[in-house]
Scaffold this active site. Structure first.
Site, PDB file in Angstrom:
ATOM      1  N   ARG A 212     -57.112  14.024  27.044  1.00  0.00           N
ATOM      2  CA  ARG A 212     -56.792  13.066  25.959  1.00  0.00           C
ATOM      3  C   ARG A 212     -55.634  13.511  25.069  1.00  0.00           C
ATOM      4  NH1 ARG A 212     -62.541  12.771  25.650  1.00  0.00           N
ATOM      5  NH2 ARG A 212     -63.263  11.049  26.916  1.00  0.00           N
TER       6      ARG A 212
ATOM      7  N   LYS B 275     -41.136   8.135  24.869  1.00  0.00           N
ATOM      8  CA  LYS B 275     -41.518   7.198  25.937  1.00  0.00           C
ATOM      9  C   LYS B 275     -41.816   8.015  27.181  1.00  0.00           C
ATOM     10  CE  LYS B 275     -39.329   2.781  24.926  1.00  0.00           C
ATOM     11  NZ  LYS B 275     -38.308   1.809  25.367  1.00  0.00           N
TER      12      LYS B 275
ATOM     13  N   GLU C 209     -25.598   6.103  29.378  1.00  0.00           N
ATOM     14  CA  GLU C 209     -26.475   6.000  28.200  1.00  0.00           C
ATOM     15  C   GLU C 209     -25.694   6.357  26.930  1.00  0.00           C
ATOM     16  OE1 GLU C 209     -29.349   4.634  28.474  1.00  0.00           O
ATOM     17  OE2 GLU C 209     -30.439   5.300  30.257  1.00  0.00           O
TER      18      GLU C 209
ATOM     19  N   LYS D 270     -30.577   8.065  18.105  1.00  0.00           N
ATOM     20  CA  LYS D 270     -31.894   7.782  18.678  1.00  0.00           C
ATOM     21  C   LYS D 270     -33.009   8.195  17.714  1.00  0.00           C
ATOM     22  CE  LYS D 270     -34.762   7.342  22.531  1.00  0.00           C
ATOM     23  NZ  LYS D 270     -34.958   7.444  23.951  1.00  0.00           N
TER      24      LYS D 270
ATOM     25  N   GLU E 161     -41.570   0.483  19.498  1.00  0.00           N
ATOM     26  CA  GLU E 161     -40.761  -0.651  19.954  1.00  0.00           C
ATOM     27  C   GLU E 161     -41.353  -2.003  19.582  1.00  0.00           C
ATOM     28  OE1 GLU E 161     -38.589   0.092  23.653  1.00  0.00           O
ATOM     29  OE2 GLU E 161     -38.932  -1.999  24.147  1.00  0.00           O
TER      30      GLU E 161
ATOM     31  N   ARG F 194     -36.068  -0.833  18.177  1.00  0.00           N
ATOM     32  CA  ARG F 194     -35.964   0.169  19.248  1.00  0.00           C
ATOM     33  C   ARG F 194     -35.609  -0.501  20.577  1.00  0.00           C
ATOM     34  NH1 ARG F 194     -39.691   5.427  20.904  1.00  0.00           N
ATOM     35  NH2 ARG F 194     -38.458   5.914  22.769  1.00  0.00           N
TER      36      ARG F 194
ATOM     37  N   ASN G 245     -32.432  -0.748  24.957  1.00  0.00           N
ATOM     38  CA  ASN G 245     -32.532  -1.218  26.346  1.00  0.00           C
ATOM     39  C   ASN G 245     -31.354  -2.085  26.763  1.00  0.00           C
ATOM     40  OD1 ASN G 245     -35.020  -0.058  27.171  1.00  0.00           O
ATOM     41  ND2 ASN G 245     -36.020  -1.409  25.716  1.00  0.00           N
TER      42      ASN G 245
ATOM     43  N   HIS H 175     -30.665  -2.640  30.430  1.00  0.00           N
ATOM     44  CA  HIS H 175     -31.762  -2.089  31.223  1.00  0.00           C
ATOM     45  C   HIS H 175     -32.516  -3.140  32.030  1.00  0.00           C
ATOM     46  CE1 HIS H 175     -30.817   1.526  29.084  1.00  0.00           C
ATOM     47  NE2 HIS H 175     -31.864   2.180  29.534  1.00  0.00           N
TER      48      HIS H 175
ATOM     49  N   HIS I 294     -32.733  -2.138  35.656  1.00  0.00           N
ATOM     50  CA  HIS I 294     -34.024  -1.850  36.309  1.00  0.00           C
ATOM     51  C   HIS I 294     -34.192  -2.713  37.560  1.00  0.00           C
ATOM     52  CE1 HIS I 294     -36.185  -0.098  32.484  1.00  0.00           C
ATOM     53  NE2 HIS I 294     -35.338   0.753  33.038  1.00  0.00           N
TER      54      HIS I 294
ATOM     55  N   HIS J 132     -30.475   5.705  37.611  1.00  0.00           N
ATOM     56  CA  HIS J 132     -30.799   4.888  36.447  1.00  0.00           C
ATOM     57  C   HIS J 132     -29.525   4.547  35.644  1.00  0.00           C
ATOM     58  CE1 HIS J 132     -33.051   3.410  33.014  1.00  0.00           C
ATOM     59  NE2 HIS J 132     -32.384   4.239  32.226  1.00  0.00           N
TER      60      HIS J 132
HETATM   61  P1  NAD Z   1     -33.488  12.974  37.285  1.00  0.00           P
HETATM   62  O1  NAD Z   1     -34.539  13.505  36.418  1.00  0.00           O
HETATM   63  O2  NAD Z   1     -33.857  12.451  38.613  1.00  0.00           O
HETATM   64  O3  NAD Z   1     -32.383  14.122  37.478  1.00  0.00           O
HETATM   65  C1  NAD Z   1     -31.275  13.854  38.281  1.00  0.00           C
HETATM   66  C2  NAD Z   1     -31.092  14.930  39.371  1.00  0.00           C
HETATM   67  O4  NAD Z   1     -30.519  16.078  38.788  1.00  0.00           O
HETATM   68  C3  NAD Z   1     -32.373  15.367  40.030  1.00  0.00           C
HETATM   69  O5  NAD Z   1     -32.133  15.611  41.395  1.00  0.00           O
HETATM   70  C4  NAD Z   1     -32.688  16.680  39.322  1.00  0.00           C
HETATM   71  O6  NAD Z   1     -33.473  17.555  40.083  1.00  0.00           O
HETATM   72  C5  NAD Z   1     -31.307  17.237  39.116  1.00  0.00           C
HETATM   73  N1  NAD Z   1     -31.145  18.143  37.986  1.00  0.00           N
HETATM   74  C6  NAD Z   1     -31.701  18.041  36.758  1.00  0.00           C
HETATM   75  N2  NAD Z   1     -31.154  18.955  35.955  1.00  0.00           N
HETATM   76  C7  NAD Z   1     -30.280  19.660  36.691  1.00  0.00           C
HETATM   77  C8  NAD Z   1     -29.396  20.729  36.397  1.00  0.00           C
HETATM   78  N3  NAD Z   1     -29.267  21.212  35.166  1.00  0.00           N
HETATM   79  N4  NAD Z   1     -28.643  21.222  37.400  1.00  0.00           N
HETATM   80  C9  NAD Z   1     -28.724  20.694  38.659  1.00  0.00           C
HETATM   81  N5  NAD Z   1     -29.496  19.656  38.989  1.00  0.00           N
HETATM   82  C10 NAD Z   1     -30.275  19.162  38.008  1.00  0.00           C
HETATM   83  O7  NAD Z   1     -32.659  11.819  36.563  1.00  0.00           O
HETATM   84  P2  NAD Z   1     -32.186  11.581  35.049  1.00  0.00           P
HETATM   85  O8  NAD Z   1     -30.947  10.792  35.148  1.00  0.00           O
HETATM   86  O9  NAD Z   1     -32.192  12.839  34.264  1.00  0.00           O
HETATM   87  O10 NAD Z   1     -33.338  10.677  34.465  1.00  0.00           O
HETATM   88  C11 NAD Z   1     -33.563   9.376  34.935  1.00  0.00           C
HETATM   89  C12 NAD Z   1     -34.966   8.986  34.566  1.00  0.00           C
HETATM   90  O11 NAD Z   1     -35.104   8.966  33.143  1.00  0.00           O
HETATM   91  C13 NAD Z   1     -35.363   7.609  35.051  1.00  0.00           C
HETATM   92  O12 NAD Z   1     -36.646   7.680  35.617  1.00  0.00           O
HETATM   93  C14 NAD Z   1     -35.403   6.786  33.780  1.00  0.00           C
HETATM   94  O13 NAD Z   1     -36.321   5.729  33.845  1.00  0.00           O
HETATM   95  C15 NAD Z   1     -35.808   7.801  32.768  1.00  0.00           C
HETATM   96  N6  NAD Z   1     -35.423   7.467  31.394  1.00  0.00           N
HETATM   97  C16 NAD Z   1     -36.376   7.565  30.454  1.00  0.00           C
HETATM   98  C17 NAD Z   1     -36.065   7.294  29.135  1.00  0.00           C
HETATM   99  C18 NAD Z   1     -37.102   7.481  28.067  1.00  0.00           C
HETATM  100  O14 NAD Z   1     -36.852   7.095  26.918  1.00  0.00           O
HETATM  101  N7  NAD Z   1     -38.224   8.091  28.374  1.00  0.00           N
HETATM  102  C19 NAD Z   1     -34.756   6.931  28.783  1.00  0.00           C
HETATM  103  C20 NAD Z   1     -33.796   6.840  29.788  1.00  0.00           C
HETATM  104  C21 NAD Z   1     -34.156   7.127  31.097  1.00  0.00           C
HETATM  105  N1  GLY Z   2     -34.500   4.662  26.356  1.00  0.00           N
HETATM  106  C1  GLY Z   2     -35.010   3.632  25.518  1.00  0.00           C
HETATM  107  C2  GLY Z   2     -35.958   4.104  24.481  1.00  0.00           C
HETATM  108  O1  GLY Z   2     -36.253   5.264  24.377  1.00  0.00           O
HETATM  109  O2  GLY Z   2     -36.452   3.307  23.730  1.00  0.00           O
END
Ligand code: NAD
Ligand code: GLY
Length: 373
Positions: free
Chosen positions: A131, A153, A195, A237, A247, A251, A255, A258, A262, A275
């Protein structure tokens, strides 16, 4: 923004997310992972589970383990497979199994070491294990450093839609070591820049203009440009999250692009379009829709397109995706309310708003402009 000195006397940046008793710091600088002070409030005797993937672990797991061990923490780790297609309930279960096998209780701290995928999955694991346990974000991609690690998020994907199962759950700190970006693939750096550009387009024309001056430096990871940029994005942010954590209002502006993006990600199969790449094309489609609705000018759309292209991002929809194929995904978007498609659009560059006024025909026309013919 606060400036503080690390254990070597170097200046580091700190931005706070002001959420009353859940307030937490985002610290930014080169070399933070090797500094035990970065991991506060962890202390000797604390139990820690690091969640990472094999790619990131190869570069940074030993450093984080060694520094935490130096601090006196008891450190375990679990690796989930690398990639968006593993942002699933199965990966979540791997984390729960590791926590249970190693007898981690409510007093443990989960550390997400990786990009946005690791951060989102580990964050949801922390939100739901027994939890709720503490967690720390160590984002290692540019995208995660400017966006996903901040604001709480957390989620996994469902085959029918992205981020459909998750929770709002804040970390206790975010540690951004800019050195980690030097092992990142160029394509991933560009995905992060989508982003970054998004923040300028939504909130901050002056930052958008700064990006027009400095985008080439960011593409080549110039340290000063990076630190300014990450700090600015985290501040923007942090401000919005402090005002609207879950949100209910503004907030949602984060998006921009997005809902379109998406749809591209899901249609192409998770992981085939990054992404940030989906967000790049999605922002252009949203900008074009804003032009159709009479807010942006042709020059505004062209300016955004040029900046995204200079960041080495796609500016055209996937060639096997027809405009109508976006719609089923768009209707499943979390912003759909009362049977209305709600989209983030632009009044001008630097000023976004939530709109429910676009018709499906206008949405299709906007996508059509960025479809290959
Ligand atoms: P990811 O986490 O897949 O990383 C991209 C690639 O880079 C992967 O292969 C990873 O292993 C590699 N990698 C990571 N750090 C590295 C480093 N320092 N050196 C070498 N390789 C490295 O992708 P991302 O672009 O970081 O994240 C995308 C995800 O984030 C999506 O799922 C998206 O929905 C999510 N997201 C979430 C939010 C939120 O607010 N929570 C906001 C934007 C995106
Ligand atoms: N990436 C969008 C949010 O965090 O609200």
């Amino acid at each position: 923004m606060i400036i503080y000195s690390n254990h070597k006397g170097q200046d580091m940046l700190q931005v706070n997310v002001e959420l009353k008793e859940r307030r937490y710091p985002i610290i930014i600088g080169a070399g933070l992972l090797t500094d035990p002070q970065s991991y506060a409030p962890l202390k000797a005797g604390d139990k820690v589970m690091i969640v990472s993937n094999p790619t990131v672990a190869e570069h940074y797991l030993a450093t984080v383990q060694d520094t935490l061990t130096e601090l006196g923490c008891c450190v375990d780790y679990v690796l989930i497979p690398d990639g968006e297609k593993y942002k699933t309930l199965d990966s979540l279960n791997m984390i729960f199994t590791a926590l249970l096998e190693k007898n981690h209780n409510r007093d443990t701290t989960l550390i997400a070491l990786g990009g946005g995928v690791i951060g989102d999955v580990a964050g949801y694991a922390a939100a739901s294990y027994q939890r709720g346990i503490r967690f720390i974000q160590i984002p290692t991609t540019l995208l995660a450093q400017v966006d996903s690690s901040v604001g709480g998020k957390t989620a996994v994907n469902h085959p029918l839609g992205k981020n459909m199962i998750g929770a709002f759950y804040q970390p206790i700190s975010v540690i951004i070591d800019t050195n980690s970006l030097h092992t990142l693939a160029k394509r991933e750096v560009s995905a992060g820049l989508a982003e970054v550009i998004k923040y300028g387009a939504i909130f901050d024309l002056a930052f958008f203009e700064w990006l027009e001056q400095n985008i080439d430096k960011l593409v080549t990871l110039d340290q000063n440009a990076l630190e300014y940029c990450i700090q600015r994005c985290c501040q923007l942010k942090a401000d919005i999250v402090a005002r609207d954590e879950t949100e209910k209002g503004n907030r949602a502006l984060l998006n921009l692009g997005h809902t379109f993006g998406h749809a591209i990600e899901a249609h192409m199969g998770y992981g085939n379009w990054l992404h940030g790449e989906g967000v790049s094309v999605g922002m252009l489609e949203a900008a074009e829709l804003s032009r159709i609705l009479g807010d942006l000018t042709e020059q505004d759309v062209a300016r955004l397109e040029k900046l995204l292209a200079r960041a080495v991002l796609p500016t055209i929809s996937p060639d096997n995706m027809e405009p109508a194929e976006y719609l089923p995904y768009m209707w499943r978007d979390k912003k759909v309310l009362g049977g209305q498609l709600r989209l983030i659009l632009l009044k001008s560059l630097g000023q976004a708003y939530v709109s429910a006024q676009a018709t499906e025909a206008q949405v299709l026309a906007a996508i059509e402009r960025f479809t290959q013919r």
